[in-house]
Design a protein around this motif. Structure first.
Motif, PDB file in Angstrom:
ATOM      1  N   ARG A   3       0.768  -1.098   0.028  1.00  0.00           N
ATOM      2  CA  ARG A   3       0.009   0.032   0.068  1.00  0.00           C
ATOM      3  C   ARG A   3       0.944   1.228  -0.033  1.00  0.00           C
ATOM      4  O   ARG A   3       1.978   1.173   0.509  1.00  0.00           O
ATOM      5  CB  ARG A   3      -0.921   0.312   1.071  1.00  0.00           C
ATOM      6  N   VAL A   4       0.568   2.334  -0.747  1.00  0.00           N
ATOM      7  CA  VAL A   4       1.287   3.540  -0.681  1.00  0.00           C
ATOM      8  C   VAL A   4       1.474   4.050   0.570  1.00  0.00           C
ATOM      9  O   VAL A   4       2.593   4.619   0.835  1.00  0.00           O
ATOM     10  CB  VAL A   4       0.701   4.585  -1.547  1.00  0.00           C
ATOM     11  N   CYS A   5       0.513   3.908   1.477  1.00  0.00           N
ATOM     12  CA  CYS A   5       0.518   4.582   2.706  1.00  0.00           C
ATOM     13  C   CYS A   5       1.650   3.962   3.696  1.00  0.00           C
ATOM     14  O   CYS A   5       2.442   4.522   4.218  1.00  0.00           O
ATOM     15  CB  CYS A   5      -0.736   4.727   3.545  1.00  0.00           C
ATOM     16  N   ASP A  48      -6.998   7.954  -2.348  1.00  0.00           N
ATOM     17  CA  ASP A  48      -6.827   6.696  -1.572  1.00  0.00           C
ATOM     18  C   ASP A  48      -5.466   6.286  -1.275  1.00  0.00           C
ATOM     19  O   ASP A  48      -4.677   5.682  -1.856  1.00  0.00           O
ATOM     20  CB  ASP A  48      -7.303   5.746  -2.814  1.00  0.00           C
ATOM     21  N   PRO A  49      -5.248   6.581  -0.052  1.00  0.00           N
ATOM     22  CA  PRO A  49      -3.846   6.122   0.668  1.00  0.00           C
ATOM     23  C   PRO A  49      -3.499   4.860   0.525  1.00  0.00           C
ATOM     24  O   PRO A  49      -2.346   4.293   0.617  1.00  0.00           O
ATOM     25  CB  PRO A  49      -3.825   6.743   1.871  1.00  0.00           C
ATOM     26  N   GLY A  50      -4.468   3.786   0.436  1.00  0.00           N
ATOM     27  CA  GLY A  50      -4.284   2.780   0.626  1.00  0.00           C
ATOM     28  C   GLY A  50      -4.212   1.920  -0.713  1.00  0.00           C
ATOM     29  O   GLY A  50      -4.078   0.819  -0.750  1.00  0.00           O
ATOM     30  N   VAL A  51      -4.272   2.502  -1.886  1.00  0.00           N
ATOM     31  CA  VAL A  51      -4.010   2.121  -3.037  1.00  0.00           C
ATOM     32  C   VAL A  51      -2.524   1.383  -3.244  1.00  0.00           C
ATOM     33  O   VAL A  51      -1.746   1.735  -2.551  1.00  0.00           O
ATOM     34  CB  VAL A  51      -4.025   3.073  -4.250  1.00  0.00           C
ATOM     35  N   LEU A  52      -2.638   0.266  -3.792  1.00  0.00           N
ATOM     36  CA  LEU A  52      -1.327  -0.460  -4.047  1.00  0.00           C
ATOM     37  C   LEU A  52      -0.455   0.332  -5.060  1.00  0.00           C
ATOM     38  O   LEU A  52      -0.756   0.996  -6.023  1.00  0.00           O
ATOM     39  CB  LEU A  52      -1.743  -1.743  -4.760  1.00  0.00           C
ATOM     40  N   VAL A  53       0.821   0.351  -4.622  1.00  0.00           N
ATOM     41  CA  VAL A  53       1.878   0.976  -5.440  1.00  0.00           C
ATOM     42  C   VAL A  53       1.793   0.599  -6.951  1.00  0.00           C
ATOM     43  O   VAL A  53       1.717   1.390  -7.690  1.00  0.00           O
ATOM     44  CB  VAL A  53       3.294   0.678  -5.048  1.00  0.00           C
TER      45      VAL A  53
END
Length: 464
Positions: free
Chosen positions: A309-311, A432-437
């Motif tokens: 996740r990006v976050c 969406d900070p939880g989006v996958l890289v």
């Protein structure tokens, strides 16, 4: 540190050593480490008092009187502090020209002054040019070598300069400030072996450089050009909320987005880019008011896992940087010698979180006090030898982003496209900070063709 009745002899900071190397490596090439700072002066001006104020700044700050030399018998270069130097001062009058002609001539004079460059051995590496447009309008152009002053120091310099001017050219009313020499003494006391080991650990396993253009050792330095874009208050607020929610800084958020963009451009899933750090140790008394070159350029490593996740990537990035805080004084050349080619990069990120600069504050209407001198910043000209430099300037009204690029490697359209893509990455992450890289849209189809086929012909495949 040696003293005499005439001068002092100081060592150089790591970045000063690097800048001196670039300044002397090819004396015929463009000196991209000289810059200008331009201010508009509106109202009554006493040019002689302004000149005296500039001289007072040289008298007050010993490091502004430094000449930089590689002396026979010494392994390292030194800076020799003259007991006194005269301020290089020049005046020009364009008031007889029509408006457009006056502006063109002022620009020509400033460009001419910048093109003169500096001999690092001959102090001071700083000049004043005062251009008269009329009885109540002047332009002050300050040209200096970056080996003297960093971006954090410039607002301090201007604040003191005009404080002295308001006092009639007398600097005695300014509070005492510790000399830059104190910082060099602090540097000499640091554990360099521990710092080298920390950087080796950080870059362990990184075997190849991260480049967005093909390396060419024979490529001459050139002055860069610039493209800009501003994020408004709403998207900037969303980024700040993201940062606060995950315990990271806004700088880390932008660095993470830049890493994803560089990953695509360089064809690397484990990327390194440069970042400029303030370099002012908080334990050094008075460091926040010192003038000088404190900043350092350091490698930032960002391993990118498409399934992360990006976050979480951002949290890990900030943790890595925090672990290196105590070792940020080590010079880039030394880090690269220790870590090898994996520490090499050709893009740079500069987070311009400088002290308040009164010359860029909104000016009051002239009618408020017609007898006072108003000073407003008109910007300036800066450069670096990297092909791409991302600048981030936070403000109350949003986030200003700019890319400085080498015009022999990029055109304006490409640079603008890259900056626009960075903004889209930031917007996607804020949404969406939880989006996958691996799910963050980095390059559109048209940009992909342009970036990869037209100027990134490195022979290395670019990942999706």
């Amino acid at each position: 540190m040696k003293r005499s009745a005439l001068s002092e002899v100081w060592p150089l900071s790591p970045l000063q050593e690097g800048l001196l190397f670039h300044a002397t490596f090819d004396e015929q090439a463009v000196d991209v480490y000289s810059g200008q700072h331009v201010m508009e002066l509106e109202g009554p001006l006493d040019a002689e008092v302004l000149r005296a104020s500039g001289q007072a700044m040289l008298d007050r700050h010993a490091n502004l009187r430094a000449g930089f030399r590689q002396t026979a018998g010494l392994a390292q270069p030194v800076q020799v502090i003259a007991a006194r130097v005269a301020l290089p001062w020049r005046e020009a009058d364009v008031s007889a020209l029509p408006s457009a002609g006056a502006e063109a001539e002022a620009d020509r004079l400033a460009a001419e002054d910048l093109d003169r460059g500096f001999d690092p051995a001959v102090p001071p590496l700083l000049r004043f040019l005062l251009i008269r447009f009329g009885a109540r309008r002047h332009r002050l152009v300050i040209t200096n070598h970056h080996i003297l002053l960093d971006g954090w120091s410039l607002p301090i310099f201007k604040r003191e300069l005009f404080g002295v001017y308001r006092a009639g050219g007398d600097s005695s009313g300014l509070k005492p400030v510790p000399p830059y020499r104190d910082y060099l003494v602090w540097l000499s006391r640091q554990d360099r072996q521990a710092a080298r080991a920390a950087w080796r650990r950080e870059l362990d396993g990184k075997q190849e450089p991260t480049r967005v253009v093909v390396a060419d050792p024979g490529r001459d330095p050139v002055m860069t050009e610039l493209t800009e874009l501003r994020l408004g208050p709403e998207p900037t607020g969303a980024l700040r909320e993201l940062a606060q929610a995950h315990g990271v800084t806004l700088n880390t958020v932008v660095q993470g987005a830049w890493a994803m963009l560089v990953s695509r451009l360089a064809g690397r899933s484990d990327v390194v880019f440069g970042a400029v750090v303030a370099g002012r140790p908080p334990e050094l008394p008075g460091v926040e008011d010192m003038l000088g070159l404190f900043i350092n350029t350091l490698p930032v490593r960002v391993p990118l896992d498409p399934a992360q996740r990006v976050c979480d990537m951002l949290v890990a990035l900030q943790a890595r940087q925090s672990a290196l805080t105590a070792h940020q004084y080590l010079g880039l050349a030394e880090i690269q010698r220790e870590a090898g080619p994996g520490a090499v990069f050709d893009t740079l990120v500069v987070y311009e979180n400088y002290p308040f600069d009164p010359t860029v504050a909104p000016a009051a209407p002239a009618a408020a006090d017609p007898d006072s001198l108003r000073v407003t910043s008109r910007g300036g000209r800066q450069a670096a030898h990297y092909p791409l430099t991302l600048g981030i300037r936070p403000g109350r009204d949003g986030l200003a982003l700019h890319v400085d690029y080498r015009p022999d490697l990029f055109d304006q359209r490409t640079a603008a496209e890259l900056l626009a893509r960075l903004v889209r990455i930031l917007e996607a992450v804020a949404a969406d900070p939880g989006v996958l890289v691996g799910r963050v849209p980095v390059l559109g189809a048209a940009e992909w063709v342009r970036v990869v086929e037209e100027w990134n012909d490195t022979g290395v495949g670019v990942g999706v």
